[in-house]
Design a protein around this motif. Structure first.
Motif, PDB file in Angstrom:
ATOM      1  N   THR A 153       0.844  -1.197   0.000  1.00 53.78           N
ATOM      2  CA  THR A 153       0.000   0.000   0.000  1.00 53.78           C
ATOM      3  C   THR A 153       0.879   1.247   0.000  1.00 53.78           C
ATOM      4  O   THR A 153       1.743   1.419   0.870  1.00 53.78           O
ATOM      5  CB  THR A 153      -0.915   0.020   1.237  1.00 53.78           C
ATOM      6  N   ALA A 154       0.640   2.120  -0.962  1.00 51.89           N
ATOM      7  CA  ALA A 154       1.475   3.311  -1.111  1.00 51.89           C
ATOM      8  C   ALA A 154       1.402   4.200   0.117  1.00 51.89           C
ATOM      9  O   ALA A 154       0.310   4.528   0.604  1.00 51.89           O
ATOM     10  CB  ALA A 154       1.042   4.094  -2.343  1.00 51.89           C
ATOM     11  N   GLY A 155       2.574   4.573   0.632  1.00 50.79           N
ATOM     12  CA  GLY A 155       2.659   5.482   1.769  1.00 50.79           C
ATOM     13  C   GLY A 155       2.374   4.854   3.111  1.00 50.79           C
ATOM     14  O   GLY A 155       2.323   5.561   4.127  1.00 50.79           O
ATOM     15  N   ALA A 156       2.203   3.522   3.163  1.00 53.11           N
ATOM     16  CA  ALA A 156       1.814   2.874   4.416  1.00 53.11           C
ATOM     17  C   ALA A 156       2.968   2.695   5.389  1.00 53.11           C
ATOM     18  O   ALA A 156       2.754   2.601   6.596  1.00 53.11           O
ATOM     19  CB  ALA A 156       1.174   1.520   4.129  1.00 53.11           C
ATOM     20  N   CYS A 157       4.214   2.635   4.897  1.00 54.49           N
ATOM     21  CA  CYS A 157       5.367   2.477   5.788  1.00 54.49           C
ATOM     22  C   CYS A 157       5.832   3.869   6.212  1.00 54.49           C
ATOM     23  O   CYS A 157       6.478   4.582   5.444  1.00 54.49           O
ATOM     24  CB  CYS A 157       6.496   1.719   5.072  1.00 54.49           C
ATOM     25  N   GLN A 158       5.482   4.241   7.438  1.00 53.68           N
ATOM     26  CA  GLN A 158       5.721   5.596   7.932  1.00 53.68           C
ATOM     27  C   GLN A 158       6.625   5.576   9.170  1.00 53.68           C
ATOM     28  O   GLN A 158       6.622   4.615   9.940  1.00 53.68           O
ATOM     29  CB  GLN A 158       4.391   6.255   8.318  1.00 53.68           C
ATOM     30  N   PRO A 159       7.440   6.644   9.368  1.00 54.88           N
ATOM     31  CA  PRO A 159       8.250   6.721  10.596  1.00 54.88           C
ATOM     32  C   PRO A 159       7.379   6.620  11.844  1.00 54.88           C
ATOM     33  O   PRO A 159       6.256   7.135  11.876  1.00 54.88           O
ATOM     34  CB  PRO A 159       8.913   8.102  10.487  1.00 54.88           C
ATOM     35  N   VAL A 160       7.907   5.969  12.859  1.00 56.12           N
ATOM     36  CA  VAL A 160       7.191   5.850  14.126  1.00 56.12           C
ATOM     37  C   VAL A 160       7.092   7.242  14.759  1.00 56.12           C
ATOM     38  O   VAL A 160       8.090   7.927  14.950  1.00 56.12           O
ATOM     39  CB  VAL A 160       7.910   4.876  15.078  1.00 56.12           C
ATOM     40  N   GLU A 161       5.878   7.632  15.085  1.00 55.45           N
ATOM     41  CA  GLU A 161       5.641   8.983  15.612  1.00 55.45           C
ATOM     42  C   GLU A 161       6.064   9.080  17.072  1.00 55.45           C
ATOM     43  O   GLU A 161       5.911   8.133  17.850  1.00 55.45           O
ATOM     44  CB  GLU A 161       4.162   9.350  15.484  1.00 55.45           C
ATOM     45  N   ASN A 162       6.598  10.247  17.432  1.00 55.39           N
ATOM     46  CA  ASN A 162       6.869  10.584  18.831  1.00 55.39           C
ATOM     47  C   ASN A 162       5.785  11.484  19.406  1.00 55.39           C
ATOM     48  O   ASN A 162       5.473  11.394  20.591  1.00 55.39           O
ATOM     49  CB  ASN A 162       8.228  11.286  18.954  1.00 55.39           C
ATOM     50  N   CYS A 163       5.221  12.348  18.554  1.00 59.28           N
ATOM     51  CA  CYS A 163       4.239  13.329  19.012  1.00 59.28           C
ATOM     52  C   CYS A 163       3.063  13.396  18.054  1.00 59.28           C
ATOM     53  O   CYS A 163       3.245  13.462  16.834  1.00 59.28           O
ATOM     54  CB  CYS A 163       4.876  14.718  19.129  1.00 59.28           C
ATOM     55  N   LEU A 164       1.863  13.406  18.612  1.00 55.28           N
ATOM     56  CA  LEU A 164       0.628  13.558  17.841  1.00 55.28           C
ATOM     57  C   LEU A 164       0.171  15.012  17.925  1.00 55.28           C
ATOM     58  O   LEU A 164       0.299  15.649  18.975  1.00 55.28           O
ATOM     59  CB  LEU A 164      -0.453  12.634  18.394  1.00 55.28           C
ATOM     60  N   PHE A 165      -0.342  15.521  16.806  1.00 57.69           N
ATOM     61  CA  PHE A 165      -0.728  16.936  16.766  1.00 57.69           C
ATOM     62  C   PHE A 165      -2.247  17.041  16.835  1.00 57.69           C
ATOM     63  O   PHE A 165      -2.949  16.967  15.832  1.00 57.69           O
ATOM     64  CB  PHE A 165      -0.194  17.564  15.485  1.00 57.69           C
ATOM     65  N   GLY A 166      -2.743  17.208  18.045  1.00 50.75           N
ATOM     66  CA  GLY A 166      -4.177  17.315  18.245  1.00 50.75           C
ATOM     67  C   GLY A 166      -4.867  15.965  18.179  1.00 50.75           C
ATOM     68  O   GLY A 166      -4.277  14.947  17.793  1.00 50.75           O
ATOM     69  N   PRO A 167      -6.146  15.911  18.541  1.00 54.54           N
ATOM     70  CA  PRO A 167      -6.909  14.657  18.474  1.00 54.54           C
ATOM     71  C   PRO A 167      -7.230  14.304  17.025  1.00 54.54           C
ATOM     72  O   PRO A 167      -7.034  15.127  16.121  1.00 54.54           O
ATOM     73  CB  PRO A 167      -8.170  14.985  19.275  1.00 54.54           C
ATOM     74  N   PRO A 168      -7.730  13.093  16.764  1.00 55.32           N
ATOM     75  CA  PRO A 168      -8.130  12.745  15.395  1.00 55.32           C
ATOM     76  C   PRO A 168      -9.103  13.774  14.829  1.00 55.32           C
ATOM     77  O   PRO A 168      -9.981  14.278  15.539  1.00 55.32           O
ATOM     78  CB  PRO A 168      -8.794  11.376  15.560  1.00 55.32           C
TER      79      PRO A 168
END
Length: 506
Positions: A291-306
């Protein structure tokens, strides 16, 4: 499809160092020649006067001998002291009485002897008193020699000053989003936004011919053909921290944890974001089923709620977006005015949930309404004024597997500013690679502008109302469907009303 961002910025101020130094004066005035320093009570307070011995006696006073009244030594004479060692040593005959016309009274720093008309009282060789209080040390040495007709007294004082320094710890700028308009309007401005407004689109590059207002807190994306995805409000109640560095610089912060920090994602570890937690590690999209773009760096910080995005025209295209900070946030600030400008690079992961009534799972009654954590406990304070998009929380993520991942948007909120942000184009092509002229479903658009508002003086440590604003570009995603629906590459615009406050670094 749809880029969701929600930006918050935090403004900055420097910690304050305070030093208080107390420096006593030691200078002594010249001694009077024929008078003694007489200590007596005046209005209930110790006073000092230059009297003859007889006048001192008449005032009911106590003589300190031939010393100066400068700096009122009678105050220290009445001070209770703590004495280490022998307080008084007397050498020789303790009392000598001589009949004659002269009367002599000799008083040390803490000893007083008064005799009658024909009496001489002699105090022994030396009395030493050492007083210590806080950080000041005073040493008084008194030598008294008495004869029938003369008295000599010597007082020497040494004072050591102290310095107190107060140092503030590390400080951070905390920004918490607040509610904006409750009506962002329809897709392509099929219905206009409601007040309060934070910007506008114009049909001329001078930005003077307004066609539509932009609602405060609303997120707008896409080019002139973006007429199916309506603008949506970014949730209120989410906080972010930026640490205050040298020269009022704002630097990425660890915050209190993953939900409000501003550090970038891992540079070494990746995982498949098209799978529910625990998401498997990967090195390429091939490890994630291709799936294109599915392999993403592991996040340290989330920006706001979903971020929940409805699509009234095509309800099956309702989406839930998870925003993560891609690289360290940074910026500049002026704590005395509350002005700030920051750069927050994001990656927005888009999940096609197809639930128009609630595009993202919600925290309802303390439990998750849907998604992989349905029925599990949760908390939230995310509000948008729209029941369909409120009450989202990372405690209740969307279904990330089952083919619902629809791409990742790279979005750089730069500048996100308390000033003004705008883009103009005489052709209506605002971003590199943009296919259709215009913005947000309006092909005639030639100017996009958003206006922020500085927080004012933040040095009082109190929360102050502010607004951050940004106009930016969104590149194409790896998903062709998303690109067509959202008309990407294309412009984006949003504002984040909220409160800014300088606080100790968490």
């Amino acid at each position: 499809m749809r880029n969701a961002l929600r930006a918050m910025v935090i403004l900055g101020v420097l910690g304050v160092l305070e030093a208080v130094v107390f420096v006593p004066m030691n200078a002594m005035a010249a001694k009077p020649t024929n008078k003694v320093a007489c200590c007596f009570s005046e209005h209930g307070a110790p006073a000092c006067g230059q009297f003859t011995q007889n006048n001192c006696d008449k005032h009911g006073g106590t003589s300190l001998g031939a010393v100066s009244c400068a700096h009122n030594p009678c105050r220290s004479s009445s001070t209770t002291t703590t004495t280490t060692g022998a307080a008084t040593t007397t050498t020789g005959a303790p009392t000598t009485t001589t009949t004659g016309a002269a009367t002599t009274s000799t008083t040390g720093a803490a000893t007083t002897s008064t005799t009658g008309a024909a009496t001489t009282s002699t105090t022994g060789a030396a009395t030493t008193t050492t007083s210590t209080a806080a950080s000041t040390t005073s040493t008084i040495a008194t030598t008294t020699t008495s004869t029938a007709a003369s008295t000599t007294s010597t007082i020497a004082t040494t004072t050591t000053s102290s310095t107190t320094t107060t140092t503030m710890g590390a400080m951070s700028l905390k920004y918490t989003t607040a509610a904006g308009t409750t009506a962002c309007g329809g897709a392509g401005f099929s219905s206009p936004a409601g007040a309060p407004f934070s910007g506008e689109i114009d049909s001329d590059v001078a930005c003077t011919t307004k066609t539509f207002d932009l609602g405060s807190s609303c997120l707008y994306i896409g080019g002139g053909s973006a007429s199916t995805v309506p603008p949506g409000a970014t949730p209120a109640g989410a906080s972010s921290y930026l640490d205050v560095g040298a020269g009022n610089a704002l630097v990425a912060s660890n915050g209190t944890g993953k939900l409000d920090c501003t550090k970038g994602s891992s540079t070494t570890a990746k995982h498949c974001v098209n799978a529910n937690a625990p998401q498997p590690t990967c090195t390429s999209d091939a490890d994630c089923g291709g799936t294109a773009g599915a392999c993403q760096p592991v996040e340290n910080c989330l920006f706001g709620p979903p971020l929940a995005i409805q699509n009234p025209a095509v309800p099956s295209l309702a989406t839930c977006v998870i925003n993560v900070i891609a690289t360290d946030a940074s910026g500049t600030s002026d704590p005395t005015t509350g002005a700030a400008s920051v750069d927050i690079p994001l990656v927005s992961r888009v999940y096609l949930t197809g639930n128009e009534a609630a595009p993202c799972p919600q925290c309802s009654g303390g439990t998750c309404s849907a998604g992989p954590n349905a029925g599990m406990g949760c908390t939230t304070n995310a509000t948008t004024g729209n029941p369909a998009t409120s009450n989202t929380t990372h405690d209740c993520p969307p279904e990330e597997g089952s083919g619902l991942f629809n791409g990742a948007l790279s979005v750089d909120l730069n500048p996100l500013t308390t000033g003004s942000s705008s883009k103009t184009s005489s052709t209506g092509v605002f971003c590199s690679g943009q296919t259709h002229a215009g913005a947000f479903g309006q092909v005639a658009t030639r100017c996009i502008q958003e206006t922020g508002s500085p927080a004012g003086n933040l040095t009082d440590g109190m929360p102050h109302a502010a607004r951050e604003a940004t106009v930016f570009c969104i590149p194409a995603t790896s998903n062709g469907t998303v690109n067509i629906v959202a008309d990407l590459p294309g412009p984006g615009a949003t504002s984040l009303p909220g409160t800014a406050q300088i606080v100790p670094t968490p």
